[in-house]
Design a protein around this motif. Structure first.
Motif, PDB file in Angstrom:
ATOM      1  N   SER A 212      15.395 135.234  54.039  1.00 37.06           N
ATOM      2  CA  SER A 212      14.839 133.886  53.918  1.00 37.06           C
ATOM      3  C   SER A 212      15.737 132.938  53.142  1.00 37.06           C
ATOM      4  O   SER A 212      15.558 131.724  53.216  1.00 37.06           O
ATOM      5  CB  SER A 212      13.460 133.954  53.243  1.00 37.06           C
ATOM      6  OG  SER A 212      13.568 134.504  51.946  1.00 37.06           O
ATOM      7  N   ASP A 213      16.700 133.457  52.400  1.00 43.85           N
ATOM      8  CA  ASP A 213      17.591 132.628  51.581  1.00 43.85           C
ATOM      9  C   ASP A 213      18.856 132.336  52.376  1.00 43.85           C
ATOM     10  O   ASP A 213      19.684 133.223  52.602  1.00 43.85           O
ATOM     11  CB  ASP A 213      17.929 133.351  50.282  1.00 43.85           C
ATOM     12  CG  ASP A 213      18.723 132.477  49.311  1.00 43.85           C
ATOM     13  OD1 ASP A 213      19.326 131.477  49.749  1.00 43.85           O
ATOM     14  OD2 ASP A 213      18.731 132.792  48.108  1.00 43.85           O
ATOM     15  N   ALA A 214      19.012 131.091  52.803  1.00 45.40           N
ATOM     16  CA  ALA A 214      20.168 130.724  53.621  1.00 45.40           C
ATOM     17  C   ALA A 214      21.480 130.931  52.882  1.00 45.40           C
ATOM     18  O   ALA A 214      22.509 131.232  53.498  1.00 45.40           O
ATOM     19  CB  ALA A 214      20.044 129.271  54.082  1.00 45.40           C
ATOM     20  N   ARG A 215      21.458 130.794  51.570  1.00 41.63           N
ATOM     21  CA  ARG A 215      22.697 131.009  50.803  1.00 41.63           C
ATOM     22  C   ARG A 215      23.095 132.476  50.802  1.00 41.63           C
ATOM     23  O   ARG A 215      24.287 132.816  50.844  1.00 41.63           O
ATOM     24  CB  ARG A 215      22.503 130.491  49.378  1.00 41.63           C
ATOM     25  CG  ARG A 215      22.445 128.970  49.305  1.00 41.63           C
ATOM     26  CD  ARG A 215      21.822 128.472  48.029  1.00 41.63           C
ATOM     27  NE  ARG A 215      20.407 128.830  47.952  1.00 41.63           N
ATOM     28  CZ  ARG A 215      19.564 128.340  47.042  1.00 41.63           C
ATOM     29  NH1 ARG A 215      19.995 127.483  46.142  1.00 41.63           N
ATOM     30  NH2 ARG A 215      18.294 128.707  47.036  1.00 41.63           N
ATOM     31  N   ALA A 216      22.097 133.365  50.795  1.00 43.75           N
ATOM     32  CA  ALA A 216      22.399 134.793  50.897  1.00 43.75           C
ATOM     33  C   ALA A 216      22.943 135.136  52.277  1.00 43.75           C
ATOM     34  O   ALA A 216      23.836 135.982  52.424  1.00 43.75           O
ATOM     35  CB  ALA A 216      21.145 135.618  50.610  1.00 43.75           C
ATOM     36  N   ASN A 368       8.570 123.419  54.312  1.00 43.63           N
ATOM     37  CA  ASN A 368       8.684 124.867  54.133  1.00 43.63           C
ATOM     38  C   ASN A 368       9.810 125.187  53.160  1.00 43.63           C
ATOM     39  O   ASN A 368      10.843 124.505  53.135  1.00 43.63           O
ATOM     40  CB  ASN A 368       8.982 125.559  55.466  1.00 43.63           C
ATOM     41  CG  ASN A 368       7.817 125.453  56.429  1.00 43.63           C
ATOM     42  OD1 ASN A 368       6.683 125.277  56.027  1.00 43.63           O
ATOM     43  ND2 ASN A 368       8.106 125.552  57.706  1.00 43.63           N
ATOM     44  N   GLN A 369       9.620 126.233  52.398  1.00 39.22           N
ATOM     45  CA  GLN A 369      10.630 126.643  51.426  1.00 39.22           C
ATOM     46  C   GLN A 369      11.920 127.048  52.144  1.00 39.22           C
ATOM     47  O   GLN A 369      11.946 127.968  52.945  1.00 39.22           O
ATOM     48  CB  GLN A 369      10.115 127.821  50.594  1.00 39.22           C
ATOM     49  CG  GLN A 369      11.082 128.290  49.527  1.00 39.22           C
ATOM     50  CD  GLN A 369      10.542 129.473  48.729  1.00 39.22           C
ATOM     51  OE1 GLN A 369       9.400 129.881  48.906  1.00 39.22           O
ATOM     52  NE2 GLN A 369      11.358 130.015  47.863  1.00 39.22           N
ATOM     53  N   GLN A 370      12.973 126.326  51.883  1.00 38.52           N
ATOM     54  CA  GLN A 370      14.322 126.598  52.370  1.00 38.52           C
ATOM     55  C   GLN A 370      15.196 125.500  51.789  1.00 38.52           C
ATOM     56  O   GLN A 370      14.770 124.350  51.671  1.00 38.52           O
ATOM     57  CB  GLN A 370      14.407 126.625  53.895  1.00 38.52           C
ATOM     58  CG  GLN A 370      15.743 127.133  54.416  1.00 38.52           C
ATOM     59  CD  GLN A 370      15.732 127.432  55.905  1.00 38.52           C
ATOM     60  OE1 GLN A 370      14.735 127.873  56.459  1.00 38.52           O
ATOM     61  NE2 GLN A 370      16.842 127.183  56.568  1.00 38.52           N
ATOM     62  N   SER A 371      16.427 125.823  51.446  1.00 34.79           N
ATOM     63  CA  SER A 371      17.246 124.898  50.679  1.00 34.79           C
ATOM     64  C   SER A 371      17.420 123.550  51.360  1.00 34.79           C
ATOM     65  O   SER A 371      17.247 122.496  50.734  1.00 34.79           O
ATOM     66  CB  SER A 371      18.615 125.525  50.392  1.00 34.79           C
ATOM     67  OG  SER A 371      19.273 125.875  51.604  1.00 34.79           O
ATOM     68  N   GLN A 400       3.980 132.030  52.644  1.00 35.58           N
ATOM     69  CA  GLN A 400       2.908 131.428  53.433  1.00 35.58           C
ATOM     70  C   GLN A 400       3.403 130.782  54.717  1.00 35.58           C
ATOM     71  O   GLN A 400       2.636 130.148  55.439  1.00 35.58           O
ATOM     72  CB  GLN A 400       2.184 130.366  52.594  1.00 35.58           C
ATOM     73  CG  GLN A 400       1.517 130.895  51.346  1.00 35.58           C
ATOM     74  CD  GLN A 400       0.793 129.793  50.589  1.00 35.58           C
ATOM     75  OE1 GLN A 400       0.067 128.997  51.174  1.00 35.58           O
ATOM     76  NE2 GLN A 400       1.000 129.733  49.285  1.00 35.58           N
ATOM     77  N   ALA A 401       4.689 130.943  55.025  1.00 30.44           N
ATOM     78  CA  ALA A 401       5.273 130.239  56.164  1.00 30.44           C
ATOM     79  C   ALA A 401       4.646 130.651  57.490  1.00 30.44           C
ATOM     80  O   ALA A 401       4.673 129.882  58.450  1.00 30.44           O
ATOM     81  CB  ALA A 401       6.780 130.458  56.203  1.00 30.44           C
TER      82      ALA A 401
END
Length: 525
Positions: A212-216, A368-371, A400-401
């Motif tokens: 879920s972490d685009a940086r990862a 939605n949670q994302q950078s 919760q997405a």
């Protein structure tokens, strides 16, 4: 980007998350779109042809379409696919409690007949153009394995079926890959299915990781741990980095697929909408006129987003018709102020718009949670505050997405991406509004309804002539944009990033198709 609720094409549990790669990996439908937006038969021998025995419009306005299955198709468990699997799927999806009965295409179907083991006949209540179910994810009609699910189906009691492990860890499909392993919260693996109807996939095994972490994801691409992203996990900001540090060194490719309609959606259902001032179309037009999209695109996406006035990008098959119909709201702060004045608002002592009766127009802008999503909302809210709109940012946690209820019951505005083009437009109906009674199914999360729009949708769904449909698309876009159902930000491209060793991926001509349309032919060298 997120672990799916199900990998089925049309699960009974709504996820609200784009699953372009996993659904293509494990599923097969009647037809698919190739890289030139041409329909190709998949499970069937040939596409229905109008005014033949395979596609007849009856004098009373009803219609019949006939599909002959390819011979010797088997499910992943070795059982044969038959016409009864389509008839059974109709029984499931037409059950009101499934949440699909009032959605396209099922609301237009009167019955599905298994004429023999290889012949499916669909009896339609009316003329309907998309008989190959390719307009988008809300119009797909996949078969279901009757031999697995029929014992769990009880009339009007769909929960026993929806909770069956078939939809998740015990999934049995027809696609090029067979589910081999699913590690909760981590990854799933597929192995090439040697009896796939179009031939065994060249790549023997695929592992799909949930990140879920685009940086990862970016770090994993740079380190060589990831060979491909599926379009949801690495965003345009990460691709901008890859252009400078990875692609320029000849290590891989980023294919941009402009298929995501990015917009700020107003909440229209009075029981959730807050403040009520956002229900005023003059206020919505003022907010649309106070948004300068090009700097937003440059800051967030290195200019790779496509500025559009609706859910149709220019290169869409409907792009020209949509552009003719769209009401445009160019950035104009003075016009926004004028509209707010007409709506009964003036700036208070602190410089924010307020009305004598309702007080300050203070509203929430959620995403939605994302950078990149969070950066976008921060820029939007900040810009609106500078012009006198009391906007506050809010973030829906990644956990919760896939909660369809949480995604539909926001208060003010919700910035979100969804499939562009025809499927997005046709999904803006009352029947597609998520509610508790339909298991929160449907893509019209804002709850916007318009009687004129509904009449146009009904006419469009009955029209088979392409030129007439072209004009109807323009009319539909006009109604939607004139009422400011949402503020279109841009068409956001999904980045399919892959290493040079992975061959066979290519850009596709229209945005409506799926980048993984030819996945069985990919090769890893």
């Amino acid at each position: 980007r997120l672990e799916p609720v199900s990998i089925a094409t049309r699960p009974l549990q709504q996820s609200g998350v784009g699953l372009y790669l996993p659904t293509r990996m494990f599923n097969a439908e009647m037809a698919y779109l190739d890289d030139q937006h041409q329909a190709r038969p998949y499970l069937i021998e040939a596409l229905p042809q109008l005014n033949t025995d395979t596609w007849r419009v009856n004098p009373d306005g009803t219609m019949d379409t006939t599909y002959h299955l390819r011979p010797s198709i088997t499910w992943h468990d070795g059982q044969p696919l038959t016409a009864e699997d389509f008839a059974f799927a109709w029984r499931v999806y037409s059950t009101p409690a499934s949440g699909n009965a009032n959605l396209t295409p099922f609301k237009f179907i009167s019955s599905v007949e298994a004429r023999d083991l290889q012949t499916v006949v669909i009896h339609w209540k009316q003329a309907y153009a998309d008989v190959t179910f390719l307009a988008g994810q809300n119009t797909e009609f996949p078969p279901l394995p009757r031999h697995i699910l029929e014992p769990a189906l009880q009339t009007e009691q769909i929960d026993s079926l929806a909770n069956n492990p078939f939809w998740t860890r015990d999934f049995v499909g027809l696609g090029p890959y067979k589910l081999d392993r699913w590690e909760n919260g981590a990854f799933l693996e597929g192995v090439a299915f040697d009896k796939h109807v179009l031939g065994k996939a060249h790549v023997e095994r695929v592992r799909l990781q949930f990140m879920s972490d685009a940086r990862a994801v970016l770090a994993s691409i740079l380190s060589g741990d990831i060979h491909l992203t599926d379009g949801t996990s690495a965003g345009l900001p990460e691709i901008a980095v890859l252009k400078r540090q990875w692609i320029s060194q000849g290590k891989g490719v980023a294919l941009l697929h402009p298929n995501q309609w990015r917009a700020a959606f107003f909440q229209f259902r009075p029981e959730y909408a807050s403040p009520k001032g956002l229900l005023n179309p003059l206020v919505r037009k003022a907010l649309a006129s106070s948004l300068d999209r090009q700097p937003l695109n440059d800051a967030l996406y290195d200019g790779d987003g496509i500025i559009s006035d609706s859910m149709f990008p220019p290169q869409s098959v409907w792009g020209a018709a949509a552009a003719r119909g769209a009401v445009k709201y160019p950035y104009d702060a003075r016009r926004a102020d004028q509209l707010m004045s007409e709506a009964g608002y003036a700036k208070d002592a602190e410089g924010f718009y307020a009305s004598p009766t309702d007080g300050r127009l203070s509203f929430e802008v959620k995403t939605n949670q994302q950078s990149d999503n969070e950066s976008e909302v921060s820029i939007l809210a900040s810009g609106w505050r500078q012009l006198g709109f009391a906007a506050q940012e809010a973030v829906l946690p990644a956990a919760q997405a896939q909660d369809a209820q949480a995604r539909a019951t926001y208060a003010g505005l919700y910035t979100n991406s969804q499939n562009c083009c025809e499927s997005a437009l046709l999904g803006l109906t009352a029947a597609s509004t998520p509610r508790a009674e339909n298991r929160w199914a449907g893509g019209n999360r804002s709850g916007w309804t318009n009687p004129g729009f509904e009449r146009l949708i009904d006419a469009y769904s009955r029209t088979l002539d392409q030129n007439t449909r072209d004009g109807q698309i323009g009319d539909l876009v006009h109604v939607m944009t004139d009422d400011v159902q949402s503020i279109t930000l841009f068409i956001r491209a999904q980045g399919w990033v892959h290493v040079n060793e992975l061959k066979g991926l290519d850009t596709i001509a229209p945005p409506e198709g799926n980048m993984s349309w030819n996945m069985p032919n990919w090769e890893f060298q």
